[in-house]
Design an enzyme around this catalytic site. Structure first.
Site, PDB file in Angstrom:
ATOM      1  N   LYS A 262       8.442  -7.097   8.181  1.00 39.00           N
ATOM      2  CA  LYS A 262       9.260  -6.073   7.508  1.00 39.00           C
ATOM      3  C   LYS A 262      10.001  -5.221   8.542  1.00 39.00           C
ATOM      4  O   LYS A 262      11.216  -4.999   8.435  1.00 39.00           O
ATOM      5  CB  LYS A 262       8.355  -5.177   6.650  1.00 39.00           C
ATOM      6  CG  LYS A 262       9.040  -3.936   6.122  1.00 39.00           C
ATOM      7  CD  LYS A 262       8.058  -2.812   5.807  1.00 39.00           C
ATOM      8  CE  LYS A 262       7.242  -2.408   6.981  1.00 39.00           C
ATOM      9  NZ  LYS A 262       6.685  -1.072   6.997  1.00 39.00           N
TER      10      LYS A 262
ATOM     11  N   PRO B   6       3.424   0.985   2.301  1.00 36.11           N
ATOM     12  CA  PRO B   6       3.881  -0.163   3.088  1.00 36.11           C
ATOM     13  C   PRO B   6       5.391  -0.192   3.402  1.00 36.11           C
ATOM     14  O   PRO B   6       5.772  -0.310   4.568  1.00 36.11           O
ATOM     15  CB  PRO B   6       3.493  -1.371   2.219  1.00 36.11           C
ATOM     16  CG  PRO B   6       2.389  -0.872   1.332  1.00 36.11           C
ATOM     17  CD  PRO B   6       2.697   0.579   1.082  1.00 36.11           C
TER      18      PRO B   6
ATOM     19  N   LYS C 176      11.405   4.383  15.364  1.00 38.58           N
ATOM     20  CA  LYS C 176      10.227   3.553  15.081  1.00 38.58           C
ATOM     21  C   LYS C 176      10.567   2.057  15.083  1.00 38.58           C
ATOM     22  O   LYS C 176       9.833   1.248  15.645  1.00 38.58           O
ATOM     23  CB  LYS C 176       9.636   3.977  13.725  1.00 38.58           C
ATOM     24  CG  LYS C 176       8.569   3.072  13.169  1.00 38.58           C
ATOM     25  CD  LYS C 176       7.292   3.081  13.980  1.00 38.58           C
ATOM     26  CE  LYS C 176       6.311   2.038  13.446  1.00 38.58           C
ATOM     27  NZ  LYS C 176       5.182   1.850  14.347  1.00 38.58           N
TER      28      LYS C 176
ATOM     29  N   THR D  11       6.677   3.345   7.519  1.00 40.35           N
ATOM     30  CA  THR D  11       7.826   2.803   8.254  1.00 40.35           C
ATOM     31  C   THR D  11       8.753   2.142   7.243  1.00 40.35           C
ATOM     32  O   THR D  11       8.398   1.121   6.643  1.00 40.35           O
ATOM     33  CB  THR D  11       7.380   1.758   9.300  1.00 40.35           C
ATOM     34  OG1 THR D  11       6.437   2.360  10.176  1.00 40.35           O
ATOM     35  CG2 THR D  11       8.569   1.257  10.096  1.00 40.35           C
TER      36      THR D  11
HETATM   37  P1  NAD Z   1      -1.730  -0.867   4.091  1.00 40.68           P
HETATM   38  O1  NAD Z   1      -1.109  -1.953   3.295  1.00 40.68           O
HETATM   39  O2  NAD Z   1      -3.081  -1.067   4.690  1.00 40.68           O
HETATM   40  O3  NAD Z   1      -1.797   0.493   3.222  1.00 40.68           O
HETATM   41  C1  NAD Z   1      -0.830   0.910   2.325  1.00 40.68           C
HETATM   42  C2  NAD Z   1      -1.524   1.480   1.110  1.00 40.68           C
HETATM   43  O4  NAD Z   1      -0.554   2.051   0.229  1.00 40.68           O
HETATM   44  C3  NAD Z   1      -2.303   0.428   0.300  1.00 40.68           C
HETATM   45  O5  NAD Z   1      -3.671   0.793   0.220  1.00 40.68           O
HETATM   46  C4  NAD Z   1      -1.612   0.458  -1.066  1.00 40.68           C
HETATM   47  O6  NAD Z   1      -2.494   0.247  -2.149  1.00 40.68           O
HETATM   48  C5  NAD Z   1      -1.035   1.865  -1.092  1.00 40.68           C
HETATM   49  N1  NAD Z   1       0.054   2.058  -2.049  1.00 40.68           N
HETATM   50  C6  NAD Z   1       1.201   1.346  -2.212  1.00 40.68           C
HETATM   51  N2  NAD Z   1       1.965   1.887  -3.175  1.00 40.68           N
HETATM   52  C7  NAD Z   1       1.312   2.992  -3.618  1.00 40.68           C
HETATM   53  C8  NAD Z   1       1.586   3.972  -4.596  1.00 40.68           C
HETATM   54  N3  NAD Z   1       2.710   3.950  -5.327  1.00 40.68           N
HETATM   55  N4  NAD Z   1       0.675   4.957  -4.797  1.00 40.68           N
HETATM   56  C9  NAD Z   1      -0.481   4.988  -4.085  1.00 40.68           C
HETATM   57  N5  NAD Z   1      -0.793   4.088  -3.127  1.00 40.68           N
HETATM   58  C10 NAD Z   1       0.086   3.106  -2.903  1.00 40.68           C
HETATM   59  O7  NAD Z   1      -0.664  -0.507   5.226  1.00 40.68           O
HETATM   60  P2  NAD Z   1      -0.932   0.269   6.608  1.00 40.68           P
HETATM   61  O8  NAD Z   1      -1.298  -0.723   7.660  1.00 40.68           O
HETATM   62  O9  NAD Z   1      -1.801   1.454   6.339  1.00 40.68           O
HETATM   63  O10 NAD Z   1       0.573   0.735   6.934  1.00 40.68           O
HETATM   64  C11 NAD Z   1       1.192   1.799   6.198  1.00 40.68           C
HETATM   65  C12 NAD Z   1       2.560   2.061   6.840  1.00 40.68           C
HETATM   66  O11 NAD Z   1       2.359   2.414   8.213  1.00 40.68           O
HETATM   67  C13 NAD Z   1       3.494   0.841   6.841  1.00 40.68           C
HETATM   68  O12 NAD Z   1       4.811   1.260   6.609  1.00 40.68           O
HETATM   69  C14 NAD Z   1       3.329   0.268   8.250  1.00 40.68           C
HETATM   70  O13 NAD Z   1       4.499  -0.431   8.663  1.00 40.68           O
HETATM   71  C15 NAD Z   1       3.097   1.540   9.052  1.00 40.68           C
HETATM   72  N6  NAD Z   1       2.312   1.377  10.290  1.00 40.68           N
HETATM   73  C16 NAD Z   1       1.186   0.601  10.309  1.00 40.68           C
HETATM   74  C17 NAD Z   1       0.466   0.475  11.502  1.00 40.68           C
HETATM   75  C18 NAD Z   1      -0.781  -0.364  11.577  1.00 40.68           C
HETATM   76  O14 NAD Z   1      -1.258  -0.622  12.709  1.00 40.68           O
HETATM   77  N7  NAD Z   1      -1.349  -0.802  10.463  1.00 40.68           N
HETATM   78  C19 NAD Z   1       0.892   1.154  12.655  1.00 40.68           C
HETATM   79  C20 NAD Z   1       2.018   1.972  12.597  1.00 40.68           C
HETATM   80  C21 NAD Z   1       2.722   2.076  11.402  1.00 40.68           C
END
Ligand code: NAD
Length: 311
Positions: free
Chosen positions: A261, A78, A186, A111
């Site tokens: 964020k 995240p 980004k 990100t």
């Molecule tokens: P999410 O919260 O669905 O997934 C993040 C995962 O990371 C969670 O399952 C969490 O349990 C895991 N996690 C956290 N700390 C951890 C650790 N130490 N070890 C193992 N796992 C761990 O978030 P997302 O929507 O998949 O987004 C991930 C990143 O991508 C973010 O930075 C977000 O800003 C970026 N992003 C998201 C989107 C979107 O549409 N969701 C699009 C572009 C970019």
């Protein structure tokens, strides 16, 4: 989505550790698995591991176990503190870098702040580990379809090593510059997206309150000078796009708190260089109020609720 296949000539099968199997990481890991790579994945949340396992991915007992023998490590977490905590540990102790073999390539697609990418990259390089930041755009739909846009920061040689793997998850790969430059690109993009989603919400709510059919209004604006990505694929009004989070109770997708964020990161970057980002600042304030009202976990397009007439 990429069809299931074995790697063709020119591809080499790699062992890839994938850390973070959330909305984005889960489908990205599945596409690498389908491309024939050996994936050892891990997430702190058991349900995320179960979903990946059901798609045929091998789940490791910990992130330390996942990186054992890996050619490439990919993380999709995240926020900055998750990435720094994972790789560097607490107070520089106990981080994953000390478990990753020299010569391994680390690709962080989360990100996060450019400064955090640079800090982790510096520690990685000192340990003989290559590091690039490679945040993505394209949403969950792009992650599932393997059509993400990657914005890469880091040396050319590292990017060329990563390219065959990135190509299995994305359709566009841009080299933004040195380490951290991917993150800067980004947050510029997401600041614009955050602003556009509020603008699109206002226009949709205004038209519908004045008696227009949301689908008709959406199509008119999509093909007119107000056209944008939200109107193309991700309309905030329920029922316009069947697969958009708005049509699924704002579940899944890109959380309001993740957008908040990113807008915070954009404001930090603006402060550092004294850039004027008045709409970015206002958008951050509006998503913060939306989050405080209890919508943090919902998709960010739920921001339309702030401006929608209640029936
Ligand atoms: P999410 O919260 O669905 O997934 C993040 C995962 O990371 C969670 O399952 C969490 O349990 C895991 N996690 C956290 N700390 C951890 C650790 N130490 N070890 C193992 N796992 C761990 O978030 P997302 O929507 O998949 O987004 C991930 C990143 O991508 C973010 O930075 C977000 O800003 C970026 N992003 C998201 C989107 C979107 O549409 N969701 C699009 C572009 C970019």
């Amino acid at each position: 989505m990429h069809s299931s296949r074995l790697p063709t000539t020119g591809d080499s099968i790699m062992q890839i550790a994938f850390i973070g199997l959330g909305h984005m990481g889960g489908p990205m890991a599945i596409n690498l698995h389908k491309a024939g790579h050996r994936i050892h994945a891990f997430d702190l949340v058991p349900a995320a591991c179960e979903a990946a396992k059901a798609a045929g991915i091998a789940i490791a007992a910990s992130s330390e176990a996942a990186v054992k023998g890996a050619d490439i490590v990919i993380s999709m977490l995240p926020a900055s503190h998750h990435v720094e905590g994972l790789y560097l540990g607490r107070d520089g102790q106990g981080g994953l870098l000390s478990h990753i073999a020299k010569g391994t390539l680390v690709i962080d697609s989360s990100t996060i702040a450019a400064a955090t990418s640079q800090k982790v990259a510096q520690a990685a390089e000192a340990a003989g580990i290559a590091f690039i930041d490679a945040p993505v755009s394209g949403g969950v739909g792009g992650a599932v379809a393997g059509t993400l846009t990657f914005m890469v920061g880091g040396p050319d040689a590292h990017l060329e090593r990563a390219r065959p793997v990135l190509e299995k998850m994305g359709a566009n790969i841009f080299h933004a510059g040195a380490v951290g430059a991917g993150q800067t690109a980004k947050i510029c993009n997401n600041m614009l997206l955050g602003i556009l989603m509020i603008g699109t919400s206002e226009a949709m709510a205004l038209g519908v309150a004045n008696g227009l059919d949301p689908k008709v209004l959406a199509e008119i604006m999509r093909r007119s000078s107000g056209g944008n990505w939200a109107l193309e694929k991700y309309n905030p009004y329920p029922g316009v796009h069947e697969n958009a989070p708005a049509s699924k109770g704002y579940a899944g997708g890109f959380g309001t708190d993740l957008m908040l964020k990113d807008l915070g990161l954009a404001q930090e970057a603006a402060t550092a260089v004294r850039a004027a980002t008045p709409l970015g600042g206002l958008a951050r304030a509006l998503y913060a109020a939306h989050s405080l009202a209890g919508h943090g976990p919902e998709d960010f397009s739920s921001v339309i609720k702030m401006v929608q007439k209640r029936s």
